[in-house]
Design a protein around this motif. Structure first.
Motif, PDB file in Angstrom:
ATOM      1  N   UNK A 198       4.422  -5.488  -9.798  1.00  0.00           N
ATOM      2  CA  UNK A 198       5.724  -5.807  -9.210  1.00  0.00           C
ATOM      3  C   UNK A 198       6.243  -4.731  -8.268  1.00  0.00           C
ATOM      4  N   UNK A 199       5.368  -3.817  -7.796  1.00  0.00           N
ATOM      5  CA  UNK A 199       5.875  -2.724  -6.965  1.00  0.00           C
ATOM      6  C   UNK A 199       6.297  -3.190  -5.576  1.00  0.00           C
ATOM      7  N   UNK A 200       5.515  -4.058  -4.933  1.00  0.00           N
ATOM      8  CA  UNK A 200       5.893  -4.661  -3.651  1.00  0.00           C
ATOM      9  C   UNK A 200       6.268  -3.611  -2.604  1.00  0.00           C
ATOM     10  N   UNK A 201       5.479  -2.528  -2.495  1.00  0.00           N
ATOM     11  CA  UNK A 201       5.758  -1.477  -1.522  1.00  0.00           C
ATOM     12  C   UNK A 201       5.236  -1.860  -0.144  1.00  0.00           C
ATOM     13  N   UNK A 202       5.809  -1.249   0.920  1.00  0.00           N
ATOM     14  CA  UNK A 202       5.335  -1.552   2.265  1.00  0.00           C
ATOM     15  C   UNK A 202       4.100  -0.732   2.624  1.00  0.00           C
ATOM     16  N   UNK A 203       3.768   0.250   1.801  1.00  0.00           N
ATOM     17  CA  UNK A 203       2.562   1.051   2.003  1.00  0.00           C
ATOM     18  C   UNK A 203       1.910   1.354   0.670  1.00  0.00           C
ATOM     19  N   UNK A 204       0.699   1.953   0.740  1.00  0.00           N
ATOM     20  CA  UNK A 204      -0.078   2.229  -0.476  1.00  0.00           C
ATOM     21  C   UNK A 204      -0.195   0.975  -1.339  1.00  0.00           C
ATOM     22  N   UNK A 205      -0.411  -0.145  -0.685  1.00  0.00           N
ATOM     23  CA  UNK A 205      -0.412  -1.434  -1.379  1.00  0.00           C
ATOM     24  C   UNK A 205      -1.649  -1.628  -2.237  1.00  0.00           C
ATOM     25  N   UNK A 206      -2.705  -0.845  -1.986  1.00  0.00           N
ATOM     26  CA  UNK A 206      -3.928  -0.970  -2.772  1.00  0.00           C
ATOM     27  C   UNK A 206      -4.074   0.132  -3.811  1.00  0.00           C
ATOM     28  N   UNK A 207      -2.990   0.859  -4.078  1.00  0.00           N
ATOM     29  CA  UNK A 207      -3.048   1.918  -5.082  1.00  0.00           C
ATOM     30  C   UNK A 207      -2.924   1.380  -6.499  1.00  0.00           C
ATOM     31  N   UNK A 208      -2.721   0.078  -6.636  1.00  0.00           N
ATOM     32  CA  UNK A 208      -2.680  -0.593  -7.946  1.00  0.00           C
ATOM     33  C   UNK A 208      -1.530  -0.123  -8.822  1.00  0.00           C
ATOM     34  N   UNK A 209      -0.386   0.164  -8.186  1.00  0.00           N
ATOM     35  CA  UNK A 209       0.801   0.495  -8.958  1.00  0.00           C
ATOM     36  C   UNK A 209       1.442  -0.745  -9.556  1.00  0.00           C
ATOM     37  N   UNK A 210       2.311  -0.522 -10.542  1.00  0.00           N
ATOM     38  CA  UNK A 210       2.995  -1.635 -11.185  1.00  0.00           C
ATOM     39  C   UNK A 210       3.770  -1.169 -12.398  1.00  0.00           C
TER      40      UNK A 210
END
Length: 409
Positions: A198-210
Motif C-alpha cells: 500500500x505504499x503507492x510511492x512515485x519513486x522506488x516503486x520496485x523496492x517492495x515496500x508496504x
C-alpha cells in the motif's frame, strides 16, 4: 574535529573465504547489465519484483555476506557496498532492496550471540532467503508480549523495502512490560502476519515496500535477536556500529543513482542534438553549457565518492576492531558516514534533476525513462533525510557530542 578513521585491520577470517571481490563485482556488473535492459519497462509496470529477486538469487548475490563455511559468498562489507552501488546505477529500487537485505540478513551478528547468528545465517544461505523490514523507530511501536512459551507480536507498521518479497522479516518491537526495543525475526507466512502493498510511492516503486499487520503472531526466544536500546549501559560500541553500517547502504545507493543517470545521459548526449543548439550536428561534444553542467555534476559526484571511501574505510576498520572498538572510535565512524550521507544525497538529487536539463524537453518522454532516476532519488532522500545527520556533524565538531544511535528506515 578529528576525522581520523578507526584503526584498520584484516577482515575476519570468515569474511575472506569465498570467490573474492573481483568475482562478485563481475557478477554485480552482469546482473546490473541484465536489469538495465528492461529497467524503464519494469519501472513503469510497477509490478512486485519477484522476477528481480529471482535474478539476484540466481546470481548468488543474496548470500554474498554470509561466511563461506556457512554456505554463503564469504564477502565483506566493502564488497557488498560496491555491489549495491553497481546495482543502484542500473536500478535504484533494486539497489535499495538489496542493500536493505544485506543489512537485515547481517543484523544477527550485531544483536545476538554468535551461535544463534550462525544458525540463522546458515539457514538463510541454504534456503537463499530474501530479507525485508527495518529497525527504524516508528510510532506507535509493535508490541511484544511475553507468554508461557515465548512472546506474541502485535501491531501494524510500514516499511520502505523488501516486505512484499521477503522470506524473512526483521522488525523492531518493544516489550509490553519493560518498553525495551528489540530486534525480532518473523516468518511472513506465519499465522497472524498480513503483508499489504500500500505504499503507492512515485519513486522506488520496485523496492517492495508496504505495510505489515501482526496479529498475535507467536515469537520464540530464538526469534528475538537482542536489544535495540540506545542506552550505553546496554549498547556496546560494536553493536552501535550497526547504525553507520546500515546507513552506509543509503550512501552507496545515492552514489549509484547519481553515477547511473550521468552515464545514461552521457550516452544520450553523444548520440543526439544539443537541447540548447539544435542546429549543431548530432553528437556535438563542444556545447559549453552542456560541458559546464557535466563538469559541475562530475565534481560533485566525485567529491561525494571520496567522502564515501573515507567512511567505508572507517566502517571496515571498526568491524575489524570488534570488541576492542571504543565509543570515541564509533563516534568518529558515525560522523564520517553522516558526512558521506549529506554529500551523496546532494549529489543524487542534483545529478538526477540536472540531467533532465542536459537532455532537454525530450527528457519528458516516458519512453526514455530519465524521470525514473529523479523520482527514485527524491523518494529515497525523503525517507532518509540528511538534515539530522548534518546537525550531528555540527554538534560533534562544536561540542564533541557523540551522534545518536539511529538505524536506517
Amino acid at each position: 574535529m578529528s576525522v581520523a578513521t578507526a584503526p584498520s585491520g584484516p577482515a575476519p577470517e570468515s569474511d575472506r573465504t569465498g570467490p573474492g571481490r573481483a568475482h562478485w563485482l563481475r557478477v554485480a556488473h552482469e546482473t546490473a547489465d541484465d536489469l538495465a535492459t528492461d529497467a524503464v519497462a519494469r519501472e513503469q509496470a510497477g509490478k512486485t519484483p519477484f522476477d528481480e529477486v529471482s535474478r539476484l538469487r540466481e546470481s548468488g548475490l543474496l548470500t554474498l555476506l554470509i561466511p563461506g563455511e556457512l554456505g554463503g559468498g564469504g564477502a565483506d562489507w566493502p564488497t557488498a557496498y560496491a555491489v549495491v552501488r553497481v546495482i543502484a546505477a542500473a536500478d535504484g529500487a533494486i539497489g535499495q532492496l538489496l542493500g536493505c537485505h544485506y543489512f537485515l540478513s547481517y543484523s544477527a551478528r550485531f544483536f545476538t550471540e554468535p551461535s544463534l547468528a550462525g544458525r540463522i545465517e546458515q539457514r538463510s544461505a541454504a534456503e537463499q532467503w530474501c530479507w525485508g523490514g527495518g529497525f527504524a523507530r516508528q510510532e506507535p511501536p509493535l508490541t511484544l508480549t511475553r507468554t508461557a512459551t515465548g512472546y506474541v507480536l502485535d501491531g501494524r507498521q510500514s516499511y520502505t523495502s523488501g516486505v512484499l518479497v521477503a522470506d524473512r522479516l526483521a522488525v523492531r518491537a518493544v516489550r509490553a512490560d519493560t518498553g525495551e526495543p528489540l530486534a525480532v525475526v518473523v516468518d511472513p507466512v506465519r499465522d497472524g502476519v498480513g503483508v499489504v502493498g500500500d505504499t503507492d510511492t512515485f519513486g522506488q516503486r520496485l523496492a517492495a515496500g508496504g505495510s505489515v499487520e501482526f496479529d498475535g503472531v507467536p515469537v520464540s526466544a530464538d526469534d528475538v535477536l537482542g536489544s535495540l536500546s540506545a542506552d550505553e549501559d546496554v549498547l556496546s560500541p560494536l553493536t552501535a556500529l550497526a547504525s553507520p553500517v546500515g546507513r552506509l547502504n543509503s550512501v552507496q545507493l545515492c552514489l549509484g543513482m547519481a553515477e547511473g543517470v550521468l552515464a545514461e545521459a552521457r550516452e544520450y548526449s553523444r548520440a543526439t542534438h544539443s537541447p540548447w543548439h539544435p542546429d549543431w550536428p548530432a553528437g556535438s561534444s563542444q556545447d559549453p553549457q552542456i560541458l559546464t553542467v557535466y563538469g559541475e555534476l562530475i565534481v560533485l559526484t566525485r567529491a561525494a565518492s571520496a567522502l564515501t571511501d573515507q567512511a567505508q574505510e572507517a566502517v571496515h576498520g571498526g568491524l575489524a576492531r570488534r570488541e576492542s572498538l571504543t565509543y570515541d572510535e564509533y563516534a568518529e565512524i558515525s560522523v564520517l558516514v553522516a558526512m558521506a550521507e549529506a554529500a551523496t544525497s546532494r549529489a543524487a538529487q542534483e545529478a538526477t534533476s540536472r540531467a533532465l536539463d542536459i537532455v532537454g524537453a525530450r527528457s519528458a518522454s516516458a519512453r526514455l525513462g530519465f524521470d525514473r532516476f529523479w523520482r527514485n532519488a527524491r523518494t529515497h532522500t525523503l525517507y532518509e533525510p540528511v538534515a539530522p545527520r548534518i546537525r550531528d556533524v555540527g554538534d560533534y565538531f562544536l561540542n564533541g557530542a557523540h551522534p545518536p544511535f539511529v538505524l536506517p528506515a
